[in-house]
Each structure stands twice: as C-alpha cells, then as structure tokens.
Design an enzyme around this catalytic site. Sequence first.
Site, PDB file in Angstrom:
ATOM      1  N   GLY A 196       0.813  -1.214   0.000  1.00 28.86           N
ATOM      2  CA  GLY A 196       0.000   0.000   0.000  1.00 28.86           C
ATOM      3  C   GLY A 196       0.842   1.257   0.000  1.00 28.86           C
ATOM      4  N   GLU A 249       3.755   1.554 -11.355  1.00 29.53           N
ATOM      5  CA  GLU A 249       5.181   1.552 -11.030  1.00 29.53           C
ATOM      6  C   GLU A 249       5.922   2.699 -11.736  1.00 29.53           C
ATOM      7  OE1 GLU A 249       5.358  -0.398  -8.784  1.00 29.53           O
ATOM      8  OE2 GLU A 249       4.251  -2.229  -9.187  1.00 29.53           O
TER       9      GLU A 249
END
Length: 396
Positions: free
Chosen positions: A142, A375
């Site tokens: 998270g 990402e």
Amino acid sequence: MSMPAKPPPFDPADPLGLDDLLDPEDLAVRDTVRAWAGERVLPHVADWYEKGELPGVRELARELGGIGALGMPLDGYGCAGASAVQYGLACLELEAADSGIRSLVSVQGSLAMYAIHRFGSEEQKLRWLPGMAAGEIIGCFGLTEPDHGSDPAAMRTHAKRDGGDWVLNGRKMWITNGSVAGVAVVWARTDDGIRGFVVPTDSAGFSAPEIKHKWSLRASVTSELVLDDVRLPADAVLPGATGLRGPLSCLTHARYGIVWGAMGAARACFEAAVDYAKSREQFGRPIGGFQLTQAKLADMAVELHKGILLAHHLGRRMDAGRLRPEQVSFGKLNNVREAIDICRTARTILGANGISLEYPVMRHATNLESVLTYEGTVEMHQLVLGKALTGIDAFR
C-alpha cells in the site's frame, strides 16, 4: 587455417540467438514457468478476463509457490534464491499468459516480500516470509493513494503513537491482491518521516473493498485499502526503512520485473500475428506474403528481441550488483512503450479478429495500458532519465 564453424539455422522464434545467453538452469526455470502458465492460465484467462475476475486466486498462489515463483530472487525463508535473470524469465512467461498473473507474482515477491526481506526484523521475516514464499499467505503493498500516485511524498495516510502502539488511518488505491491478502505492507507518514508497517489484514479497522468496472487487468484482484484507527503493536513497523528510499527501492525491484514482463505480452501478440498472417488468405494468398505485412512483422520482431536483450542486460547487471534505478527506468520506459506498439500493430494484422477474445491481442493491449502507468508513469521515467542526463531536477 581452420574453417569457421557453420552458423546454426535461423530460428524465427529466436532470431538473435538469445537463448545462447542462457545456461541450462535458466532454461529450466523458463520452461517450468511456461509449462505452468500454459496449463493453468492460458486455457481459462480469456473467460476470466471477460468476466472480470480471477477465480481460485489462492490456489493459483499456492501453485506458484510450489514452482518457486514467489519471492524468487530472495534468499532464505523458503525463497528460491534464483538469479535476477531467472526471475525476469519467469516474469516474461507469466505476462505472456496475462499481465494480471505477472502482477500477482510481482506484488507478492518484488513489493510485499521484498520490503519485509530487506527492511523487516528477523521476527517479521520468520513470521511472514515462509508462508508467502509457499503461497499460503498473499501479500499486498500500500503506497499509492486516491489523490497521490506519482507524488508519494504527499501521502495523507498517517500513523500516530498511542502508548506502545501505532494507530493507522488513511486510504490506499489501486492495490493489487488487496482483497485476498493476508498481510499488507502499508506506508504511512509519522512524526519521524515515512515508515512502513506490516499490517495483518484481519486487524480491526482494516478493509479492502475490491475495485470493479476495470477495462484493464480484468483477470486480477485490484482493491482499495481502508485503514480506520487500525491499532498495531510497536513491532509492526519495518525497522530498516525511514523515508521514501524504502518504498522506492521496492518499486525499482518491481519495475525490473516489468521490463521483462512487457516483452512477454508483446511476444504473445507477435506470435499471434505471425500465425494469423501465415493462415489468413486475402486476394488468393496468405497475407503474410504481402510486403506491407512482412514489414510490420519485421519491425515487431526487431523491437521485441531488442527489448528482451535489454532486459537480459539489466538482469546481468542486477546479478552483479551494478544495476542503477535510472537503468531500470530506461528499461521500463522503452519496453512497455514498444510492447504497446507491437500489440497495436498485431491488432492491425488480425483486422477485426484482433478485437476478439479468441485471440490474445486486445487483452494484452488493454492490460499494457495499466502497465504503462503503474510503477511509474511514462512522464516520471522520462524525468528520471532527464535528470540523470542533465543533472537538473525537473520534477518540481
């Protein structure tokens, strides 16, 4: 003077002879993961994608643990201790089946397990890593929040001391594995800076509602993490990480897997295009015999195998301890961008059939739209490289 050795025949599946760079153990890892994905994912993934679900995810995780695919490059605690190249080959084969499956493995190993392995206490490692390596415990990570994706330093999730405990409050968004995880690595703001916390998902105040209505990564569990006064003991904090350097190093590890994985999705689409071009007839002949189609296939092959060669080079650098984050940004920026272009070109070769789930092309193309931005977006990786090239920080 001795005669030069006769070169081997040209292999359309490996036009650069990249398999020569792999040793028998590398090939065994690749073949094991390819066989598993071919048996357990490919026959079902179109149906999963159409329904927007990943049924039996816990069973799949245990099977992935059984073949050593979870936390592959980590040492000890039940992890395989594989090389970075072997992990990359596994990512390529998993994403050739579906990006959602590779995401499951990447978040488990490169984010959740990596964070605990690198920054956790010995007690945390012993408690969580063996079960995660076996696939008995699924993990999530998270960091991203509803209002803070590319700028995690602005996160609002916070942890406050209350006696000997920590109390966490906040929200995390777009979290792979969240709804099926047994443990979450959650990053939160504290009075001492950003810290990571190992959060059992059965903790009071923790919930992970699944995100629906996705048109990408549909065969993947994506969730929101909700933390409402989640009380944790003092030893829930990762002792080895303070500040953003911790989560960002985890992201670098995950991005490395994407460099390989994106080429898996591209390979699946390229192979579908080649097969289709050789069998589809128009104007009395296979369309693969037309110059424009051959030009597309040649360009696709060039970018596909250049991307695999780049991934291999970065993997060898990682194994040698010489891989820099900027080089991972280089790889993710190039390979995901080229993979999307390969998928779109494959779609043009398949024509209307390219949008059908009878073929993998549109599924991979839509999945890669997510891979392009998670990402680290294209813009973030461009700025990472821009700063590295000029020495000037253009982020702010």
